[in-house]
Design a protein around this motif. Structure first.
Motif, PDB file in Angstrom:
ATOM      1  N   ALA A  73       0.826  -1.213   0.000  1.00 39.59           N
ATOM      2  CA  ALA A  73       0.000   0.000   0.000  1.00 39.59           C
ATOM      3  C   ALA A  73       0.856   1.258   0.000  1.00 39.59           C
ATOM      4  CB  ALA A  73      -0.926  -0.018   1.212  1.00 39.59           C
ATOM      5  N   TRP A  74       1.903   1.275   0.840  1.00 37.29           N
ATOM      6  CA  TRP A  74       2.770   2.456   0.907  1.00 37.29           C
ATOM      7  C   TRP A  74       3.608   2.631  -0.360  1.00 37.29           C
ATOM      8  CZ3 TRP A  74       4.265   0.972   6.532  1.00 37.29           C
ATOM      9  CH2 TRP A  74       3.360   1.565   7.432  1.00 37.29           C
ATOM     10  N   GLY A  75       3.965   1.531  -0.988  1.00 37.36           N
ATOM     11  CA  GLY A  75       4.820   1.625  -2.171  1.00 37.36           C
ATOM     12  C   GLY A  75       4.078   1.460  -3.476  1.00 37.36           C
ATOM     13  N   ALA A  76       2.754   1.578  -3.445  1.00 34.85           N
ATOM     14  CA  ALA A  76       1.952   1.307  -4.640  1.00 34.85           C
ATOM     15  C   ALA A  76       2.348   2.186  -5.820  1.00 34.85           C
ATOM     16  CB  ALA A  76       0.466   1.497  -4.324  1.00 34.85           C
ATOM     17  N   GLU A  77       2.763   3.431  -5.547  1.00 36.65           N
ATOM     18  CA  GLU A  77       3.071   4.356  -6.636  1.00 36.65           C
ATOM     19  C   GLU A  77       4.537   4.316  -7.046  1.00 36.65           C
ATOM     20  OE1 GLU A  77       1.807   8.196  -5.467  1.00 36.65           O
ATOM     21  OE2 GLU A  77      -0.333   7.677  -5.380  1.00 36.65           O
ATOM     22  N   SER A  78       5.386   3.697  -6.222  1.00 33.55           N
ATOM     23  CA  SER A  78       6.825   3.740  -6.529  1.00 33.55           C
ATOM     24  C   SER A  78       7.473   2.359  -6.651  1.00 33.55           C
ATOM     25  CB  SER A  78       7.558   4.538  -5.444  1.00 33.55           C
ATOM     26  OG  SER A  78       7.321   3.971  -4.159  1.00 33.55           O
ATOM     27  N   LEU A  79       6.870   1.347  -6.039  1.00 35.48           N
ATOM     28  CA  LEU A  79       7.480   0.011  -6.054  1.00 35.48           C
ATOM     29  C   LEU A  79       6.761  -0.887  -7.049  1.00 35.48           C
ATOM     30  CD1 LEU A  79       8.084  -0.885  -2.286  1.00 35.48           C
ATOM     31  CD2 LEU A  79       9.805  -0.335  -4.001  1.00 35.48           C
ATOM     32  N   PRO A  80       7.492  -1.564  -7.930  1.00 37.64           N
ATOM     33  CA  PRO A  80       6.848  -2.579  -8.770  1.00 37.64           C
ATOM     34  C   PRO A  80       6.278  -3.700  -7.906  1.00 37.64           C
ATOM     35  CG  PRO A  80       9.048  -2.035  -9.582  1.00 37.64           C
ATOM     36  CD  PRO A  80       8.920  -1.414  -8.233  1.00 37.64           C
ATOM     37  N   TYR A  81       5.206  -4.284  -8.379  1.00 45.70           N
ATOM     38  CA  TYR A  81       4.542  -5.358  -7.630  1.00 45.70           C
ATOM     39  C   TYR A  81       5.511  -6.504  -7.328  1.00 45.70           C
ATOM     40  CZ  TYR A  81       0.907  -8.875  -6.616  1.00 45.70           C
ATOM     41  OH  TYR A  81       0.123  -9.844  -6.031  1.00 45.70           O
ATOM     42  N   ALA A  82       6.366  -6.833  -8.299  1.00 45.56           N
ATOM     43  CA  ALA A  82       7.314  -7.931  -8.128  1.00 45.56           C
ATOM     44  C   ALA A  82       8.361  -7.634  -7.051  1.00 45.56           C
ATOM     45  CB  ALA A  82       8.014  -8.236  -9.456  1.00 45.56           C
ATOM     46  N   VAL A  83       8.563  -6.358  -6.746  1.00 46.59           N
ATOM     47  CA  VAL A  83       9.501  -5.969  -5.687  1.00 46.59           C
ATOM     48  C   VAL A  83       8.785  -5.871  -4.344  1.00 46.59           C
ATOM     49  CG1 VAL A  83      11.057  -4.141  -4.876  1.00 46.59           C
ATOM     50  CG2 VAL A  83      10.999  -4.766  -7.305  1.00 46.59           C
ATOM     51  N   ALA A  84       7.553  -5.371  -4.365  1.00 48.87           N
ATOM     52  CA  ALA A  84       6.801  -5.173  -3.121  1.00 48.87           C
ATOM     53  C   ALA A  84       6.534  -6.490  -2.406  1.00 48.87           C
ATOM     54  CB  ALA A  84       5.481  -4.462  -3.421  1.00 48.87           C
ATOM     55  N   VAL A  85       6.292  -7.562  -3.160  1.00 46.03           N
ATOM     56  CA  VAL A  85       5.944  -8.849  -2.534  1.00 46.03           C
ATOM     57  C   VAL A  85       7.096  -9.402  -1.695  1.00 46.03           C
ATOM     58  CG1 VAL A  85       5.297 -11.237  -2.980  1.00 46.03           C
ATOM     59  CG2 VAL A  85       4.146  -9.397  -4.207  1.00 46.03           C
ATOM     60  N   PRO A  86       8.313  -9.593  -2.245  1.00 47.26           N
ATOM     61  CA  PRO A  86       9.402 -10.079  -1.383  1.00 47.26           C
ATOM     62  C   PRO A  86       9.802  -9.073  -0.305  1.00 47.26           C
ATOM     63  CG  PRO A  86      10.226  -9.536  -3.578  1.00 47.26           C
ATOM     64  CD  PRO A  86       8.742  -9.486  -3.651  1.00 47.26           C
ATOM     65  N   LEU A  87       9.670  -7.769  -0.620  1.00 49.84           N
ATOM     66  CA  LEU A  87      10.004  -6.762   0.386  1.00 49.84           C
ATOM     67  C   LEU A  87       9.051  -6.850   1.566  1.00 49.84           C
ATOM     68  CD1 LEU A  87      11.748  -4.376   1.211  1.00 49.84           C
ATOM     69  CD2 LEU A  87      10.185  -2.867  -0.046  1.00 49.84           C
ATOM     70  N   GLY A  88       7.763  -7.083   1.285  1.00 55.52           N
ATOM     71  CA  GLY A  88       6.803  -7.276   2.370  1.00 55.52           C
ATOM     72  C   GLY A  88       7.181  -8.464   3.241  1.00 55.52           C
ATOM     73  N   GLY A  89       7.654  -9.526   2.618  1.00 59.92           N
ATOM     74  CA  GLY A  89       8.103 -10.685   3.380  1.00 59.92           C
ATOM     75  C   GLY A  89       9.316 -10.371   4.231  1.00 59.92           C
ATOM     76  N   LEU A  90      10.250  -9.607   3.685  1.00 58.33           N
ATOM     77  CA  LEU A  90      11.463  -9.263   4.438  1.00 58.33           C
ATOM     78  C   LEU A  90      11.151  -8.356   5.623  1.00 58.33           C
ATOM     79  CD1 LEU A  90      13.980  -8.679   1.504  1.00 58.33           C
ATOM     80  CD2 LEU A  90      13.955 -10.589   3.135  1.00 58.33           C
ATOM     81  N   VAL A  91      10.232  -7.410   5.431  1.00 54.76           N
ATOM     82  CA  VAL A  91       9.831  -6.526   6.539  1.00 54.76           C
ATOM     83  C   VAL A  91       9.193  -7.346   7.661  1.00 54.76           C
ATOM     84  CG1 VAL A  91       8.241  -4.679   7.218  1.00 54.76           C
ATOM     85  CG2 VAL A  91       9.598  -4.461   5.130  1.00 54.76           C
ATOM     86  N   ALA A  92       8.295  -8.261   7.287  1.00 53.74           N
ATOM     87  CA  ALA A  92       7.649  -9.110   8.292  1.00 53.74           C
ATOM     88  C   ALA A  92       8.662 -10.004   8.991  1.00 53.74           C
ATOM     89  CB  ALA A  92       6.559  -9.952   7.628  1.00 53.74           C
ATOM     90  N   ALA A  93       9.613 -10.558   8.231  1.00 51.51           N
ATOM     91  CA  ALA A  93      10.621 -11.437   8.823  1.00 51.51           C
ATOM     92  C   ALA A  93      11.525 -10.668   9.779  1.00 51.51           C
ATOM     93  CB  ALA A  93      11.449 -12.094   7.719  1.00 51.51           C
ATOM     94  N   GLY A  94      11.937  -9.459   9.389  1.00 55.63           N
ATOM     95  CA  GLY A  94      12.767  -8.652  10.276  1.00 55.63           C
ATOM     96  C   GLY A  94      12.038  -8.288  11.562  1.00 55.63           C
ATOM     97  N   PHE A  95      10.782  -7.931  11.426  1.00 52.80           N
ATOM     98  CA  PHE A  95       9.982  -7.611  12.608  1.00 52.80           C
ATOM     99  C   PHE A  95       9.835  -8.840  13.506  1.00 52.80           C
ATOM    100  CE2 PHE A  95       5.719  -7.144  14.614  1.00 52.80           C
ATOM    101  CZ  PHE A  95       6.014  -6.056  15.411  1.00 52.80           C
ATOM    102  N   ALA A  96       9.590 -10.011  12.893  1.00 55.85           N
ATOM    103  CA  ALA A  96       9.438 -11.245  13.674  1.00 55.85           C
ATOM    104  C   ALA A  96      10.730 -11.600  14.399  1.00 55.85           C
ATOM    105  CB  ALA A  96       9.021 -12.388  12.745  1.00 55.85           C
ATOM    106  N   ALA A  97      11.875 -11.366  13.758  1.00 57.98           N
ATOM    107  CA  ALA A  97      13.157 -11.670  14.409  1.00 57.98           C
ATOM    108  C   ALA A  97      13.366 -10.787  15.635  1.00 57.98           C
ATOM    109  CB  ALA A  97      14.300 -11.489  13.409  1.00 57.98           C
TER     110      ALA A  97
END
Length: 307
Positions: A73-97
């Motif tokens: 949602a935050w990167g909808a205008e600047s991030l390609p969909y193919a980049v937003a998906v793994p980035l969302g996973g990395l943000v969640a993983a970092g937060f979980a760690a």
């Protein structure tokens, strides 16, 4: 590659190829149901990868899913969909760690309550940030990928989650997690670094939940915290995994299909009671079938072998 991994990974590849053709043969409604099945299959398998092995009850799936959705949602205008998906996973993983390092020494009801509160904390924090600094609560996604592209992305993430779960089960990490689930103190005396194994597996599980949240976010034209941090997502994931058998991989996969379709039916037929019905199913399952449906199959096979 280990010989024991070849057969299940080959079967997974064949299943992926079969599922990949569905956008060309299904109607929009049926494709939407298939997408829901894939989402919950990925969530349930990734949840089971950590919780099924360690016997920890995490209710943080909604938090990781929502974080991934807000990355899109935050990167909808600047991030390609193919980049937003793994980035969302990395943000969640970092937060979980980070969270796991602080709370994974807890067990039982304490861990469950903390992880449930985690989702509420993140939801209210994002709500506060949006109101205070952005002047809005929700985000509009004006341009979304084609439904087929969304389906294939969710399929890829779900397949990756299943493949990772298969590999982890045969890896030293999987052995360490099962040892922790059986007797954590004994596992530590045998040389298992329980803290590191739990944090790594918790973050790995969160990665797929976050990636699925990022992939599914474009299904909504309007994103707000109550939608993507919905506790129902976490409870449904736990219910699916436990019904199928959280110690297995095939159990949550089969259960995801059944319960996704059952949820849609109950939502349409009993719009004010379907959550109550699902809650009663979870209570009955915990009381009378803690091993899930997979335990029934195991007992049946044992009795046949014994006979």
């Amino acid at each position: 590659m280990r010989t024991s991994l070849r057969a299940p990974l080959a079967a997974l590849a064949v299943a992926g190829l079969v599922l990949a053709v569905l956008p060309w043969v299904l109607s929009d409604f049926l494709l939407s149901l298939a997408l829901s099945c894939l989402m919950y299959a990925g969530l349930a398998v990734s949840w089971s990868m950590f919780c099924g092995a360690t016997n920890y009850l995490s209710l943080a799936t909604a938090a990781f899913f929502g974080l991934g959705a807000y990355v899109t949602a935050w990167g909808a205008e600047s991030l390609p969909y193919a980049v937003a998906v793994p980035l969302g996973g990395l943000v969640a993983a970092g937060f979980a760690a980070l969270v796991g390092a602080a709370v994974l020494h807890l067990r039982g009801a304490y861990f469950a309550v903390i992880t449930f509160g985690l989702g509420e904390l993140v939801r209210h924090s994002i709500t506060y940030y949006e109101k205070a600094y952005e002047g809005t609560v929700g985000r509009i996604i004006a341009e979304a990928p084609e439904p087929a592209a969304v389906y294939w992305t969710v399929l890829a993430v779900a397949l990756a989650a299943v493949a990772t779960a298969i590999v982890v089960r045969e890896h030293r990490l999987g052995l360490a997690l099962r040892g922790i689930g059986s007797d954590e103190e004994r596992a530590q005396t045998l040389g298992v670094n329980a803290r590191r194994a739990k944090i790594l597996a918790f973050a790995l599980s969160a990665f797929f939940a976050g990636a699925l949240g990022a992939a599914m976010a474009v299904r909504w034209t309007y994103i707000d915290p109550p939608t993507v941090f919905n506790p129902f997502i976490g409870f449904q994931t736990v219910l699916i995994a436990m019904v199928g058998g959280a110690q297995t991989i095939l159990g949550p996969l089969a259960s995801a299909v059944v319960f996704s379709l059952l949820t849609e039916f109950l939502r349409l037929q009993f719009p004010y009671l379907f959550l109550v019905i699902l809650g009663l199913l979870l209570v009955l399952l915990v009381l009378y079938l803690p091993g899930g449906l997979a335990s029934l199959i195991a007992r049946w096979r044992w009795r046949r072998g014994d006979a």
